[in-house]
Design a protein around this motif. Structure first.
Motif, PDB file in Angstrom:
ATOM      1  N   ILE A  51      14.214  13.643   5.168  1.00  0.00           N
ATOM      2  CA  ILE A  51      13.197  13.934   4.158  1.00  0.00           C
ATOM      3  C   ILE A  51      11.874  13.340   4.621  1.00  0.00           C
ATOM      4  O   ILE A  51      11.763  12.129   4.848  1.00  0.00           O
ATOM      5  N   SER A  52      10.894  14.193   4.765  1.00  0.00           N
ATOM      6  CA  SER A  52       9.592  13.810   5.311  1.00  0.00           C
ATOM      7  C   SER A  52       8.507  14.103   4.289  1.00  0.00           C
ATOM      8  O   SER A  52       8.342  15.246   3.858  1.00  0.00           O
ATOM      9  N   VAL A  53       7.758  13.069   3.901  1.00  0.00           N
ATOM     10  CA  VAL A  53       6.689  13.188   2.914  1.00  0.00           C
ATOM     11  C   VAL A  53       5.353  13.067   3.649  1.00  0.00           C
ATOM     12  O   VAL A  53       5.106  12.075   4.342  1.00  0.00           O
TER      13      VAL A  53
ATOM     14  N   GLY B 127       4.606   9.219   5.556  1.00  0.00           N
ATOM     15  CA  GLY B 127       3.382   8.877   6.273  1.00  0.00           C
ATOM     16  C   GLY B 127       3.588   8.308   7.663  1.00  0.00           C
ATOM     17  O   GLY B 127       2.616   8.156   8.402  1.00  0.00           O
ATOM     18  N   THR B 128       4.828   8.012   8.040  1.00  0.00           N
ATOM     19  CA  THR B 128       5.082   7.420   9.359  1.00  0.00           C
ATOM     20  C   THR B 128       4.728   8.390  10.475  1.00  0.00           C
ATOM     21  O   THR B 128       4.051   8.021  11.447  1.00  0.00           O
ATOM     22  N   LEU B 129       5.161   9.620  10.360  1.00  0.00           N
ATOM     23  CA  LEU B 129       4.863  10.604  11.398  1.00  0.00           C
ATOM     24  C   LEU B 129       3.377  10.951  11.415  1.00  0.00           C
ATOM     25  O   LEU B 129       2.809  11.203  12.476  1.00  0.00           O
TER      26      LEU B 129
ATOM     27  N   PHE C 171       0.852  -1.181   0.000  1.00  0.00           N
ATOM     28  CA  PHE C 171       0.000   0.000   0.000  1.00  0.00           C
ATOM     29  C   PHE C 171       0.892   1.237   0.000  1.00  0.00           C
ATOM     30  O   PHE C 171       1.939   1.255   0.660  1.00  0.00           O
ATOM     31  N   GLU C 172       0.483   2.269  -0.735  1.00  0.00           N
ATOM     32  CA  GLU C 172       1.269   3.489  -0.846  1.00  0.00           C
ATOM     33  C   GLU C 172       0.511   4.677  -0.248  1.00  0.00           C
ATOM     34  O   GLU C 172      -0.544   5.049  -0.742  1.00  0.00           O
TER      35      GLU C 172
END
Length: 244
Positions: A160-162, A119-121, A27-28
């Motif tokens: 780098i945070s997406v 998406g982790t944060l 899953f993305e």
């Protein structure tokens, strides 16, 4: 949706992810690598040592590997996820998969050129109702994670945070001088924009972000105010209702 939890708070439970990863192949969150590779390639070199924080079952790491970024360490707190991904991609020499808590990274100081999360944060913030003022518990959690991220970055390294979090919300968490990084961001997507933050270790915060840090600290010391509800309906999915 088959994997939609009955409560957004489930996104913080490892048991939920263990069960999901037993059957879900991939899953993305916020689109696959092709959606933001044009931005990422400006900040990551193929010889960089990369740590992917909360890798999940995303194809991002393998897509990076196939694009020539072959020194990749993936961590996730779900043992089911790590076992599955390690077996699935056993032929990717130089890429490792480790079960680990992002609050306690088992790496030496300055071990990585790049720490990457997608998406982790956001999953750690699912219980928050007021994006302007996160709870003490969540603020402590985020600080523990970000402090570890800064520690394992080499001088000049990039976090780098997406995310879908807009700068006026997310920079409130990132703007702390003790992390020893600067903050910049770019956007991608059509209609709904996602954000790619680049935090460079060893660079100073801008004066604007220093002022933001001071303002956030003062607000934390002030009496509570009525919350601005970020999400009212707990049945409304926090992450999967946003797509490219």
């Amino acid at each position: 949706m088959e994997y939609l939890p009955n409560s957004n708070s489930k996104y913080k439970d490892v048991e939920y992810w263990d069960e999901r990863y037993k059957t879900e192949h991939s899953f993305e969150w916020f689109g696959d690598l092709s959606k933001f590779h044009h931005l990422l390639q400006n900040h990551v070199n193929k010889e960089d040592s990369i740590l992917v924080l909360g890798c999940g079952n995303s194809a991002m790491s393998v897509d990076l590997y196939q694009a020539g970024f072959t020194s990749i360490t993936n961590i996730d707190y779900s043992a089911v996820c790590i076992d599955t991904m390690a077996h699935r991609h056993a032929n990717c020499t130089g890429m490792s998969w480790l079960c680990m808590d992002a609050r306690q990274l088992d790496f030496a100081d300055g071990a990585f050129d790049v720490v990457l999360e997608k998406g982790t944060l956001d999953a750690m913030l699912v219980d928050e109702k007021d994006p302007w003022r996160v709870s003490e518990d969540t603020a402590r959690l985020m600080h523990e994670v970000l402090k570890e991220v800064s520690r394992v970055l080499r001088p000049g390294g990039r976090f780098i945070s997406v995310t879908f979090a807009q700068p006026h919300f997310r920079k409130r968490l990132y703007a702390r001088q003790e992390y020893s990084w600067s903050i910049h961001h770019q956007t991608y997507g059509h209609g709904f924009h996602y954000f790619l933050y680049v935090l460079t270790k060893g660079e100073e915060l801008s004066q604007e972000d220093v002022a933001l840090e001071q303002r956030v600290r003062l607000e934390a010391e002030a009496p509570p105010r009525d919350a601005v509800t970020f999400q009212e309906d707990e049945s409304e999915d926090f992450l999967t209702n946003i797509d490219l």
